[in-house]
Design a protein around this motif. Structure first.
Motif, PDB file in Angstrom:
ATOM      1  N   ARG A   1      43.341  28.518  50.136  1.00 18.76           N
ATOM      2  CA  ARG A   1      44.445  28.521  49.212  1.00 18.76           C
ATOM      3  C   ARG A   1      45.229  27.569  48.838  1.00 18.76           C
ATOM      4  N   ALA A   2      45.439  26.684  49.814  1.00 19.17           N
ATOM      5  CA  ALA A   2      46.223  25.363  49.816  1.00 19.17           C
ATOM      6  C   ALA A   2      45.364  24.438  48.937  1.00 19.17           C
ATOM      7  N   ASP A   3      44.377  24.372  49.133  1.00 20.88           N
ATOM      8  CA  ASP A   3      43.369  23.347  48.233  1.00 20.88           C
ATOM      9  C   ASP A   3      43.579  23.662  46.759  1.00 20.88           C
ATOM     10  N   LEU A   4      43.367  25.191  46.369  1.00 23.42           N
ATOM     11  CA  LEU A   4      43.485  25.702  45.227  1.00 23.42           C
ATOM     12  C   LEU A   4      44.997  25.500  44.517  1.00 23.42           C
ATOM     13  N   GLU A   5      45.882  25.799  45.283  1.00 21.62           N
ATOM     14  CA  GLU A   5      47.367  25.443  44.993  1.00 21.62           C
ATOM     15  C   GLU A   5      47.540  23.850  44.511  1.00 21.62           C
TER      16      GLU A   5
ATOM     17  N   PHE B   1      45.308  23.271  41.113  1.00 22.46           N
ATOM     18  CA  PHE B   1      45.582  23.943  40.037  1.00 22.46           C
ATOM     19  C   PHE B   1      46.716  24.301  39.792  1.00 22.46           C
ATOM     20  N   ASP B   2      47.821  24.308  40.814  1.00 26.22           N
ATOM     21  CA  ASP B   2      49.006  24.981  40.951  1.00 26.22           C
ATOM     22  C   ASP B   2      49.150  26.284  40.736  1.00 26.22           C
ATOM     23  N   THR B   3      48.136  27.050  41.316  1.00 27.62           N
ATOM     24  CA  THR B   3      47.823  28.532  41.632  1.00 27.62           C
ATOM     25  C   THR B   3      46.779  28.728  42.287  1.00 27.62           C
ATOM     26  N   HIS B   4      46.811  30.074  42.804  1.00 25.58           N
ATOM     27  CA  HIS B   4      45.771  30.365  43.616  1.00 25.58           C
ATOM     28  C   HIS B   4      45.028  31.648  43.086  1.00 25.58           C
TER      29      HIS B   4
ATOM     30  N   GLN C   1      38.972  30.186  34.625  1.00 22.58           N
ATOM     31  CA  GLN C   1      38.966  29.806  33.253  1.00 22.58           C
ATOM     32  C   GLN C   1      39.246  28.566  33.136  1.00 22.58           C
ATOM     33  N   ARG C   2      39.966  27.662  34.009  1.00 27.90           N
ATOM     34  CA  ARG C   2      40.044  26.214  33.867  1.00 27.90           C
ATOM     35  C   ARG C   2      38.746  25.586  34.072  1.00 27.90           C
ATOM     36  N   ILE C   3      38.020  25.960  35.371  1.00 28.35           N
ATOM     37  CA  ILE C   3      36.914  25.154  35.470  1.00 28.35           C
ATOM     38  C   ILE C   3      35.790  25.366  34.268  1.00 28.35           C
ATOM     39  N   LEU C   4      35.691  26.746  33.862  1.00 27.63           N
ATOM     40  CA  LEU C   4      34.738  26.906  32.612  1.00 27.63           C
ATOM     41  C   LEU C   4      35.069  26.161  31.544  1.00 27.63           C
ATOM     42  N   GLY C   5      36.346  26.180  31.460  1.00 23.08           N
ATOM     43  CA  GLY C   5      36.895  25.482  30.012  1.00 23.08           C
ATOM     44  C   GLY C   5      36.750  23.622  30.279  1.00 23.08           C
ATOM     45  N   SER C   6      37.190  23.150  31.417  1.00 30.49           N
ATOM     46  CA  SER C   6      37.161  21.715  31.522  1.00 30.49           C
ATOM     47  C   SER C   6      35.701  21.225  32.175  1.00 30.49           C
ATOM     48  N   GLY C   7      34.942  22.090  33.095  1.00 33.63           N
ATOM     49  CA  GLY C   7      33.881  21.633  33.464  1.00 33.63           C
ATOM     50  C   GLY C   7      32.839  21.098  32.838  1.00 33.63           C
ATOM     51  N   GLU C   8      31.718  20.466  33.697  1.00 32.51           N
ATOM     52  CA  GLU C   8      30.646  20.143  32.913  1.00 32.51           C
ATOM     53  C   GLU C   8      29.576  21.172  33.384  1.00 32.51           C
ATOM     54  N   ALA C   9      28.882  21.915  32.276  1.00 34.08           N
ATOM     55  CA  ALA C   9      27.852  22.713  32.938  1.00 34.08           C
ATOM     56  C   ALA C   9      26.523  22.077  33.016  1.00 34.08           C
TER      57      ALA C   9
ATOM     58  N   LEU D   1      33.558  20.865  38.033  1.00 34.61           N
ATOM     59  CA  LEU D   1      35.065  20.209  37.631  1.00 34.61           C
ATOM     60  C   LEU D   1      35.405  19.142  38.790  1.00 34.61           C
ATOM     61  N   LYS D   2      35.400  17.916  38.575  1.00 32.03           N
ATOM     62  CA  LYS D   2      35.907  16.983  39.458  1.00 32.03           C
ATOM     63  C   LYS D   2      37.320  17.137  39.657  1.00 32.03           C
ATOM     64  N   GLY D   3      37.783  17.451  40.840  1.00 32.35           N
ATOM     65  CA  GLY D   3      39.314  17.556  41.011  1.00 32.35           C
ATOM     66  C   GLY D   3      39.749  16.072  41.658  1.00 32.35           C
ATOM     67  N   ALA D   4      40.975  16.108  42.049  1.00 38.01           N
ATOM     68  CA  ALA D   4      41.760  14.866  42.635  1.00 38.01           C
ATOM     69  C   ALA D   4      41.135  14.688  43.952  1.00 38.01           C
ATOM     70  N   HIS D   5      41.059  15.698  44.721  1.00 39.33           N
ATOM     71  CA  HIS D   5      40.699  15.514  46.258  1.00 39.33           C
ATOM     72  C   HIS D   5      39.386  16.089  46.480  1.00 39.33           C
TER      73      HIS D   5
END
Length: 101
Positions: free
Chosen positions: A53-57, A60-63, A70-78, A13-17
Motif C-alpha cells: 500500500r505504501a509503494d502505491l501511495e 500514485f498518491d493513492t492506494h 486506469q493510470r497504468i493502462l493510460g500511461s503504460g506501454e502495452a 509502467l516505469k515508476g520512480a522506484h
C-alpha cells in the motif's frame, strides 16, 4: 493435459522506484486482473509481486486500485506476451491415496 496457453497483453509502467504491471484479461475490453510490481528490479522482466500500500501511495498518491489501474493502462506501454501452457493436476484437493468407504 496441457492448458492455459494463450497470448496476453501486459501493460508496463516505469515508476520512480519500481515498475508496475497490469495483465489484461480481455484485449477487446481491457478487463484486467491485478497490479503487480517488480520490487525495484526495473523493467518488465523478472518476478512480479503485489506492491505494498505504501509503494502505491508513494508512486500514485493513492492506494485506490481502480484509479491506479486506469493510470497504468493510460500511461503504460502495452506489450503482447505468450503465456506458457500449464501442466499438472486439475484438482489438487483430490488425493488418489484416499480410500472411499
Amino acid at each position: 493435459m496441457a492448458r492455459g496457453e494463450a497470448t496476453k497483453i501486459r501493460v508496463h509502467l516505469k515508476g520512480a522506484h519500481q515498475d508496475f504491471i497490469v495483465f489484461v484479461d480481455d484485449n477487446e475490453t481491457f478487463q484486467n486482473f491485478k497490479i503487480f510490481g517488480t520490487g525495484g528490479q526495473g523493467g518488465a522482466q523478472g518476478s512480479y509481486n503485489a506492491p505494498s500500500r505504501a509503494d502505491l501511495e508513494n508512486e500514485f498518491d493513492t492506494h485506490d486500485e481502480d484509479t491506479i489501474i486506469q493510470r497504468i493502462l493510460g500511461s503504460g506501454e502495452a506489450q503482447e506476451i505468450e503465456m506458457p501452457e500449464r501442466q499438472g493436476n486439475t484438482n489438487d484437493s483430490f488425493n488418489s491415496t484416499k480410500t472411499r468407504t
